[in-house]
Design a protein around this motif. Structure first.
Motif, short mmCIF file in Angstrom:
data_model
loop_
_atom_site.label_atom_id
_atom_site.label_comp_id
_atom_site.label_asym_id
_atom_site.label_seq_id
_atom_site.Cartn_x
_atom_site.Cartn_y
_atom_site.Cartn_z
N ALA A 138 60.84 26.09 81.81
CA ALA A 138 59.63 26.51 82.51
C ALA A 138 59.43 28.01 82.49
O ALA A 138 58.33 28.50 82.81
N ALA A 139 60.46 28.77 82.12
CA ALA A 139 60.34 30.23 82.10
C ALA A 139 59.54 30.73 80.90
O ALA A 139 59.02 31.85 80.92
N VAL A 140 59.44 29.94 79.86
CA VAL A 140 58.72 30.34 78.64
C VAL A 140 57.28 29.87 78.74
O VAL A 140 57.02 28.67 78.89
N VAL A 141 56.35 30.79 78.68
CA VAL A 141 54.92 30.47 78.78
C VAL A 141 54.19 31.11 77.60
O VAL A 141 54.79 31.83 76.80
N ARG A 142 52.89 30.85 77.52
CA ARG A 142 52.06 31.41 76.45
C ARG A 142 51.15 32.50 77.01
O ARG A 142 50.61 32.36 78.12
N ASN A 143 50.98 33.57 76.23
CA ASN A 143 50.05 34.63 76.65
C ASN A 143 48.68 34.39 76.04
O ASN A 143 48.44 33.33 75.42
N ALA A 144 47.79 35.35 76.19
CA ALA A 144 46.42 35.18 75.69
C ALA A 144 46.37 35.04 74.18
O ALA A 144 45.45 34.43 73.63
N ALA A 145 47.37 35.58 73.48
CA ALA A 145 47.42 35.48 72.02
C ALA A 145 48.20 34.24 71.56
O ALA A 145 48.53 34.14 70.38
N ASN A 146 48.49 33.36 72.51
CA ASN A 146 49.22 32.14 72.22
C ASN A 146 50.63 32.42 71.69
O ASN A 146 51.15 31.72 70.81
N GLU A 147 51.25 33.47 72.22
CA GLU A 147 52.62 33.82 71.85
C GLU A 147 53.56 33.43 72.98
O GLU A 147 53.19 33.47 74.16
N SER A 148 54.77 33.09 72.61
CA SER A 148 55.77 32.72 73.62
C SER A 148 56.30 33.97 74.30
O SER A 148 56.76 34.91 73.62
#
Length: 291
Positions: free
Chosen positions: A231-241
């Protein structure tokens, strides 16, 4: 998801006929059944001519049985004046004839469709009065506490040192124990069988036979990295981990990372973390929405 072959089975017909309700009615979907329980009756299909011929043969056998019984009764009345071997021979002939008559009579009766194992009816494909062909699958029974997972491995090298695995599902996680490898390719992949382990509370999450799962297998191979909750890994606005790191009071910084699945709960970060960082493991998705 597949049924354990030792705790599940199918009910098929040996011949064509018409379905009739069992002693407790026709078995329905989700019903708990025990091994040997009659789920339905099958009335064999036969023309009027065939039925008449069979009944005629049964009537002749009944008449011959009556003759043998009377002969046996006379020999018993004359016991002591007739050889004992004649009485024993008559008894053997009468017993054999009764077995023959019962066999013929049984062929005229209904066929019992019984549960092959104890479990739950997972498929009911008939209704009362329905006419089915020979070898038709009428019911399927599975034990919901004994399930298995058949996975497909497209890279056999990854199977070296395989120990255990897990499968994340909605509402929980299935712990899997490695059973064996299939040595025949299936859909250009090597099939791998896992047994679903029963949780300590004895209740498996809601799963169904035929359900598609993603299996995360563990091997003896080691890989350098930092293990963190998935759950700590999310996506940013650029769809990057990315992961969010708590640098100081009320200050959070996002770091780009490369992560691979470790098990159903965790991932291993192979690039982007050095170890020792304070990573946000709850609410990371909410931080990603802050601008």
């Amino acid at each position: 998801m597949v049924a354990d072959p030792n705790a599940g089975g199918r009910v098929q017909t040996f011949q064509s006929g018409r379905i009739e309700a069992g002693p407790n009615g026709l078995a329905v979907l989700g019903q708990q059944v025990s091994k040997g329980q009659i789920l339905a009756w099958l009335q064999p299909a036969a023309t009027a001519l065939e039925r008449g011929t069979q009944q005629s043969a049964l009537a002749e056998l009944a008449a011959q049985e009556s003759v043998l019984e009377r002969r046996m009764a006379r020999l018993l009345q004359l016991e002591g004046s007739v050889p004992q071997k004649d009485i024993e021979q008559a008894e053997i002939e009468l017993a054999a004839f009764k077995k023959r008559k019962n066999a013929v009579g049984g062929s005229l009766g209904r066929e019992a469709l019984v549960a092959p194992v104890s479990g739950v009816v997972s498929a009911a494909n008939v209704a009362v009065g329905q006419v089915v062909d020979a070898q038709a699958v009428v019911f399927e029974v599975v034990d919901p506490k004994r399930l298995a997972v058949e996975a497909m491995a497209y890279d056999p090298l990854l199977l070296d040192g395989l120990t255990k695995a897990s499968a994340p599902i909605a509402g929980g996680l299935l712990d899997l124990a490695f059973v064996g490898l299939g040595r025949t390719l299936k859909e250009q992949a090597m099939p791998v069988l896992f047994r679903v382990e029963t949780p300590k509370n004895g209740a498996l999450p809601a799963v169904a036979v035929g359900q598609t799962l993603k299996v995360l297998a563990q091997t003896k191979a080691r890989q350098a990295g930092v293990a963190i909750p998935a759950a700590a890994v999310v996506r940013n606005a650029a769809n990057e981990s990315v992961v969010w790191v708590h640098e100081s009071a009320e200050r959070f910084v996002s770091l780009k990372v490369k992560a691979a699945a470790l098990d159903g709960h965790s991932v291993v970060v192979t690039d982007g973390l050095n170890g020792g960082e304070r990573v946000v493991v709850q609410g990371a998705a909410s931080l990603a929405q802050i601008r």
